[in-house]
Structure formats: C-alpha cells, structure tokens
Design a protein around this motif. Structure first.
Motif, short mmCIF file in Angstrom:
data_model
loop_
_atom_site.label_atom_id
_atom_site.label_comp_id
_atom_site.label_asym_id
_atom_site.label_seq_id
_atom_site.Cartn_x
_atom_site.Cartn_y
_atom_site.Cartn_z
N PHE A 156 25.39 28.82 12.80
CA PHE A 156 24.85 27.70 13.54
C PHE A 156 23.65 28.10 14.40
O PHE A 156 23.54 29.24 14.88
N ASN A 165 16.95 15.10 1.41
CA ASN A 165 18.19 14.36 1.18
C ASN A 165 18.30 13.31 2.28
O ASN A 165 17.97 13.58 3.44
N TYR A 215 22.43 26.70 1.52
CA TYR A 215 23.03 25.42 1.86
C TYR A 215 22.85 25.20 3.34
O TYR A 215 23.12 26.11 4.14
N PHE A 262 30.05 16.20 10.94
CA PHE A 262 29.08 16.40 9.86
C PHE A 262 28.18 15.18 9.71
O PHE A 262 28.65 14.04 9.70
N ASN A 286 28.75 25.73 -0.14
CA ASN A 286 29.59 24.93 0.74
C ASN A 286 30.98 25.55 0.80
O ASN A 286 31.94 25.02 0.23
N THR A 287 31.08 26.66 1.50
CA THR A 287 32.35 27.40 1.56
C THR A 287 32.98 27.40 2.93
O THR A 287 34.02 28.01 3.13
N GLY A 288 32.32 26.76 3.89
CA GLY A 288 32.88 26.70 5.23
C GLY A 288 32.45 27.81 6.15
O GLY A 288 32.75 27.78 7.33
N LYS A 289 31.76 28.82 5.64
CA LYS A 289 31.32 29.93 6.48
C LYS A 289 29.88 29.65 6.90
O LYS A 289 28.94 29.95 6.17
N LEU A 290 29.77 29.08 8.07
CA LEU A 290 28.49 28.58 8.53
C LEU A 290 27.94 29.42 9.67
O LEU A 290 28.68 29.94 10.50
N SER A 350 25.56 29.18 20.38
CA SER A 350 25.90 28.42 19.18
C SER A 350 27.34 28.72 18.75
O SER A 350 27.98 29.61 19.29
N LEU A 351 27.83 27.97 17.79
CA LEU A 351 29.15 28.21 17.25
C LEU A 351 29.11 29.46 16.38
O LEU A 351 28.18 29.65 15.58
N GLN A 385 32.89 19.85 5.93
CA GLN A 385 33.60 20.66 6.92
C GLN A 385 33.83 19.83 8.17
O GLN A 385 32.89 19.33 8.78
N PHE A 427 39.35 27.48 9.25
CA PHE A 427 38.41 28.38 9.89
C PHE A 427 38.57 28.28 11.41
O PHE A 427 38.87 27.21 11.94
N PRO A 438 32.16 19.13 16.51
CA PRO A 438 30.98 18.69 15.76
C PRO A 438 31.37 17.77 14.60
O PRO A 438 32.41 17.98 13.97
N TYR A 463 36.31 28.97 14.85
CA TYR A 463 35.01 29.23 15.43
C TYR A 463 35.16 29.31 16.95
O TYR A 463 36.12 28.80 17.52
N SER A 487 23.70 17.12 4.62
CA SER A 487 23.45 18.48 4.16
C SER A 487 22.39 18.48 3.07
O SER A 487 22.01 17.42 2.56
N PHE A 539 23.33 20.19 15.92
CA PHE A 539 23.35 21.57 15.46
C PHE A 539 22.88 21.66 14.02
O PHE A 539 23.33 20.90 13.16
N LEU A 585 31.52 31.88 13.74
CA LEU A 585 32.75 31.98 12.95
C LEU A 585 33.52 33.23 13.32
O LEU A 585 32.96 34.33 13.30
N TYR A 600 24.91 18.84 12.13
CA TYR A 600 26.09 18.30 12.80
C TYR A 600 25.67 17.65 14.10
O TYR A 600 24.70 18.06 14.74
N LEU A 611 37.82 22.49 5.36
CA LEU A 611 37.04 21.88 4.30
C LEU A 611 37.91 20.82 3.64
O LEU A 611 39.02 21.11 3.21
#
Lengths: 117, 113
Positions: free
Chosen positions: B103, B57, B32, B46, B97-101, A42-43, A106, A33, B44, A35, B49, B89, A45, B36, A96
């Motif tokens: 923030f 959690n 989800y 992790f 949890n697919t990486g497309k976040l 903010s970050l 991530q 990815f 960043p 970003y 989560s 953050f 994508l 960070y 990931l």
C-alpha cells in the motif's frame, strides 16, 4: 460483500503483555490475511493464514512475535506478543472473496486499534 | 524503501468537479493495482483495480489510469461528491490478485459542498 468482524475493536495494553485479536468471517474463505497500519503509515502485510497450514510471514515479521491460528475456514486469530509501544497500530484482518467487479476482491475488517503504554 | 508512493497527503476539491488522486510505484514486477477508500474507524473498501495489461478501467464515476512506462497510476472521480471524502489508498501486487498487497501512504480527499 464479505462481513468481517474483529474483536476487540480497540484496546490499551501495558508493555510486555500479549493481546489476541479475533477475526470472524460470515462465510468460508481459503485465504485470510493480517495487516497492520502504524500511525501515519501505510498498511503493511504481516502474514497470510491458510486453514490447515502454518501462516506465511512477510519479511520483518516472525511467528514468535505474531503467532497466528487458523482453526477453520471462517476464523483466525493474531496474537501480538511481548508488546512494546512500537506495536501500537491498527491491525486488520482481510479475506479474498468473490466480488462485484472482480472474480475475487479483497475485503477488510474494521480493524483493531491497539495502544501500548 | 517505499515501493508505492502517494506524494499528496491531502486533496481538496469542490463538489461536482473532478478529483484526481495520483500514485507512483518503483517495482516493475507489479502486475496488479488497486484503489481503496477508507472512512474513519472502518476497514478499507475496494474501489477499482487494473491489471498491467490494461491502461484504463472504469466503474461509474471512478476511472483508473495506468502508465506503465512512467510507473504511475491515477484515480479519477467525476463528478466528486461530499460522500467521497475519505482516505484513498493505492495498492499494488507482484503476484496478481492474490491478496498480498503493498500500500501507499494514502491521500485524504475532502470534497466541499
């Protein structure tokens, strides 16, 4: 944890030029990815890059402006084309990978700080 | 439209005390959530989560709480240490949890010795 390196770490460029940022991961990953973090923001994508297919861009980002290559499972490049001062940002590569707490976590690279004059 | 908001740009706490960082979101499709930590000149890292099926959690000194009805999550750090000083953050995903976040803007935490 994943080891992700980016080159260059920073650069100062003139408007109208292009810069290619490289991202290298220490092991094979399916999804990478890109970003960016604009000053004080903010970050965000930019796109998802999978090996063997075209990158998928998020709303507001287009391939002509941010072409991405993903030639193999450990490497990707992001080009910032025809730059303007608004492109001044930190650009971060992310992957990931199996993690300690989660099945997949991530991880982010250190970022490339770009200043466009 | 900012879908993930961290309304406190900064927070200062004394070493040994609790740090509470807050995050609000507007998109009910988020399922989800992550926290960070970021040091200067680094990417960043992790922290922790939580999925939308849980309300808490924890991992060591770090606990994340999720209040879905209020669309609010928080990160508790107990006890706070000077090494925790960083930008935190909050992030969210509508696709697991697919990486497309998406923030938040970040909160700068300073832990004073």
């Amino acid at each position: 944890s994943a080891v992700i390196s980016q080159k260059p770490s920073r650069d100062i460029c003139q408007r109208g030029t292009s810069l290619t940022i490289q991202c290298q991961v220490d092991s094979q990953v399916t999804m990478m990815f890109w970003y960016r973090q604009q000053p004080g923001q903010s970050l965000t994508l930019i796109a998802t890059a999978n090996q063997g297919s075209e990158a998928t861009y998020e709303s507001g980002f287009v391939i002509d402006k941010f072409p991405i290559s993903r030639p193999n499972l450990t490497f990707s490049t992001l080009t910032v084309s025809n730059m303007s001062p608004e492109d001044s940002s930190i650009y971060l590569c992310s992957v990931l990978r199996p993690g300690r707490l989660e099945v997949y976590e991530q991880f982010f690279g250190p970022g490339t700080r770009l200043t466009v004059l | 439209d900012q879908q993930v908001k961290q309304n406190s740009p900064s927070l200062s706490v004394q070493e040994g005390r609790i740090s509470i960082l807050n995050c609000d979101y507007t998109n009910s499709m988020f399922d989800y959530f992550l926290w960070y930590k970021k040091y200067p000149a680094e990417g960043p890292t992790f922290l922790i989560s939580i999925s939308s099926i849980k309300d808490k959690n924890e991992d060591g000194r770090f606990t994340v709480f999720l209040n879905k009805s209020a669309k609010h999550l928080s990160l508790h750090i107990v006890p706070s240490q000077p090494g925790d000083s960083a930008v935190y953050f909050c992030a969210a995903s509508a696709s697991g949890n697919t990486g497309k976040l998406i923030f938040g803007q970040g909160t700068t935490l300073q832990v004073k010795p």
